[in-house]
Motif scaffolding. Structure first.
Motif, PDB file in Angstrom:
ATOM      1  N   ALA A   1       0.832  -1.210   0.000  1.00 53.69           N
ATOM      2  CA  ALA A   1       0.000   0.000   0.000  1.00 53.69           C
ATOM      3  C   ALA A   1       0.860   1.250   0.000  1.00 53.69           C
ATOM      4  O   ALA A   1       0.550   2.238  -0.697  1.00 53.69           O
ATOM      5  N   ALA A   2       1.944   1.244   0.778  1.00 47.15           N
ATOM      6  CA  ALA A   2       2.815   2.417   0.829  1.00 47.15           C
ATOM      7  C   ALA A   2       3.444   2.694  -0.531  1.00 47.15           C
ATOM      8  O   ALA A   2       3.571   3.847  -0.950  1.00 47.15           O
ATOM      9  N   TRP A   3       3.834   1.613  -1.235  1.00 50.04           N
ATOM     10  CA  TRP A   3       4.394   1.817  -2.576  1.00 50.04           C
ATOM     11  C   TRP A   3       3.366   2.484  -3.482  1.00 50.04           C
ATOM     12  O   TRP A   3       3.685   3.406  -4.244  1.00 50.04           O
ATOM     13  N   ALA A   4       2.128   2.029  -3.410  1.00 45.47           N
ATOM     14  CA  ALA A   4       1.081   2.615  -4.248  1.00 45.47           C
ATOM     15  C   ALA A   4       0.904   4.099  -3.946  1.00 45.47           C
ATOM     16  O   ALA A   4       0.802   4.930  -4.868  1.00 45.47           O
ATOM     17  N   LEU A   5       0.880   4.448  -2.672  1.00 51.67           N
ATOM     18  CA  LEU A   5       0.692   5.853  -2.296  1.00 51.67           C
ATOM     19  C   LEU A   5       1.891   6.710  -2.679  1.00 51.67           C
ATOM     20  O   LEU A   5       1.735   7.922  -2.932  1.00 51.67           O
ATOM     21  N   ASP A   6       3.070   6.111  -2.742  1.00 49.36           N
ATOM     22  CA  ASP A   6       4.282   6.849  -3.093  1.00 49.36           C
ATOM     23  C   ASP A   6       4.496   6.971  -4.592  1.00 49.36           C
ATOM     24  O   ASP A   6       5.459   7.619  -5.027  1.00 49.36           O
ATOM     25  N   HIS A   7       3.635   6.351  -5.399  1.00 51.19           N
ATOM     26  CA  HIS A   7       3.829   6.365  -6.861  1.00 51.19           C
ATOM     27  C   HIS A   7       2.563   6.828  -7.590  1.00 51.19           C
ATOM     28  O   HIS A   7       2.006   6.097  -8.428  1.00 51.19           O
ATOM     29  N   PRO A   8       2.115   8.055  -7.300  1.00 48.01           N
ATOM     30  CA  PRO A   8       0.948   8.573  -8.031  1.00 48.01           C
ATOM     31  C   PRO A   8       1.236   8.815  -9.514  1.00 48.01           C
ATOM     32  O   PRO A   8       0.314   8.933 -10.315  1.00 48.01           O
TER      33      PRO A   8
ATOM     34  N   SER B   1      -3.383  -5.007  -2.075  1.00 49.31           N
ATOM     35  CA  SER B   1      -3.166  -4.857  -0.640  1.00 49.31           C
ATOM     36  C   SER B   1      -4.484  -4.938   0.123  1.00 49.31           C
ATOM     37  O   SER B   1      -4.589  -5.635   1.137  1.00 49.31           O
ATOM     38  N   ALA B   2      -5.495  -4.229  -0.355  1.00 47.74           N
ATOM     39  CA  ALA B   2      -6.786  -4.211   0.328  1.00 47.74           C
ATOM     40  C   ALA B   2      -7.444  -5.588   0.314  1.00 47.74           C
ATOM     41  O   ALA B   2      -8.021  -6.024   1.325  1.00 47.74           O
ATOM     42  N   THR B   3      -7.363  -6.282  -0.816  1.00 46.05           N
ATOM     43  CA  THR B   3      -7.947  -7.617  -0.915  1.00 46.05           C
ATOM     44  C   THR B   3      -7.261  -8.587   0.037  1.00 46.05           C
ATOM     45  O   THR B   3      -7.913  -9.355   0.754  1.00 46.05           O
ATOM     46  N   HIS B   4      -5.929  -8.538   0.050  1.00 44.34           N
ATOM     47  CA  HIS B   4      -5.176  -9.430   0.931  1.00 44.34           C
ATOM     48  C   HIS B   4      -5.488  -9.132   2.399  1.00 44.34           C
ATOM     49  O   HIS B   4      -5.680 -10.059   3.197  1.00 44.34           O
TER      50      HIS B   4
END
Length: 255
Positions: free
Chosen positions: A203-210, A223-226
């Motif tokens: 999740a952090a990677w996703a938020l850091d790569h807009p 991430s949310a599904t897992h």
């Protein structure tokens, strides 16, 4: 974003791809790596991924020789680079191959497969594969899930129908001709830490790569599904055990 990429990102902060802390990994290697042999011990990891088990073993045991097998080219490339950075690359050989079909030119004193038994179709097929590579007197270090409590139907669907409770899991191993000589059951902290690291790092990677909206959206969704599957599906029922095994050459005792 494919499964290998998701896994690489999710394990960035937890390179041991199993619910084990650093001290547990160290103790398992201490119990599993044979000592006192006339030649340097040979270790094989079936489904080695990024090679973290092998790298730690190579650092801890300067005479050890290691080989790893995996189908993930990217993971093997990272393992090779890490070995060069650590100065252990001359003692490591990596094979890009299906671990289930791998044919080694020699036997090994320790065969590892932790968290990758799915590649062989389960625990007992994994042990059958390990047996083919094992030197006389050698050991196997295997890590497998088990049901620590009665699972829900949803949990069984997620993690497979082959899992059993811990006593049944050990019974199956013993009936297959193995003797456990050490074991470690992952603690609640280790289990939760692994899942938080997996879901949180992704999740952090996703938020850091807009700047990568498609990749970020896929990573955030994974991430949310897992996290949902873990918290609502299997957290209260799933356990994980690592076993150090030796082949049983003795006849069964009379009952």
């Amino acid at each position: 974003m494919n499964r290998e990429q998701i896994s690489q990102l999710a394990h960035a902060d937890h390179p041991i791809s199993a619910p084990l802390g650093d001290d547990s990994v160290r103790r398992l290697l201490e119990r599993a790596v044979p000592g006192g042999a006339a030649r340097p011990p040979r270790v094989l990891d079936l489904g080695c991924g990024g090679g973290e088990w092998l790298l730690r073993a190579l650092i801890a045991y300067p005479e050890l020789r290691a080989e790893g097998v995996d189908i993930a080219a990217g993971a093997l490339a990272r393992a090779r680079q890490a070995a060069r950075d650590l100065g252990v690359d001359q003692r490591l050989i990596l094979h890009e191959a299906d671990a289930a079909d791998f044919a080694a030119p020699h036997a090994f004193d320790l065969v590892l497969c932790v968290g990758a038994t799915h590649a062989f179709g389960g625990l007992l097929p994994t042990l059958a594969a390990a047996r083919k590579h094992l030197a006389a007197g050698g050991r196997v270090l295997v890590g497998e899930g088990f049901w620590a409590a009665e699972p829900s139907p949803e949990a069984v669907e997620m993690l497979g129908e082959d899992l059993a409770d811990l006593p049944t899991t050990i019974d199956r191993v013993v009936a297959d001709g193995w003797t456990p000589v050490y074991g470690h059951i992952s603690t609640r902290h280790e289990l939760d830490d692994y899942e938080w690291a997996w879901t949180g790092t992704l999740a952090a990677w996703a938020l850091d790569h807009p700047d990568d909206p498609d990749g970020a959206a896929q990573a955030l969704a994974a991430s949310a599904t897992h996290r949902e599957q873990w918290l609502r599906g299997y957290r209260d029922a799933f356990g994980f055990v690592c076993l150090v095994l030796r082949r049983n050459s003795l006849p069964p005792a009379d009952k």
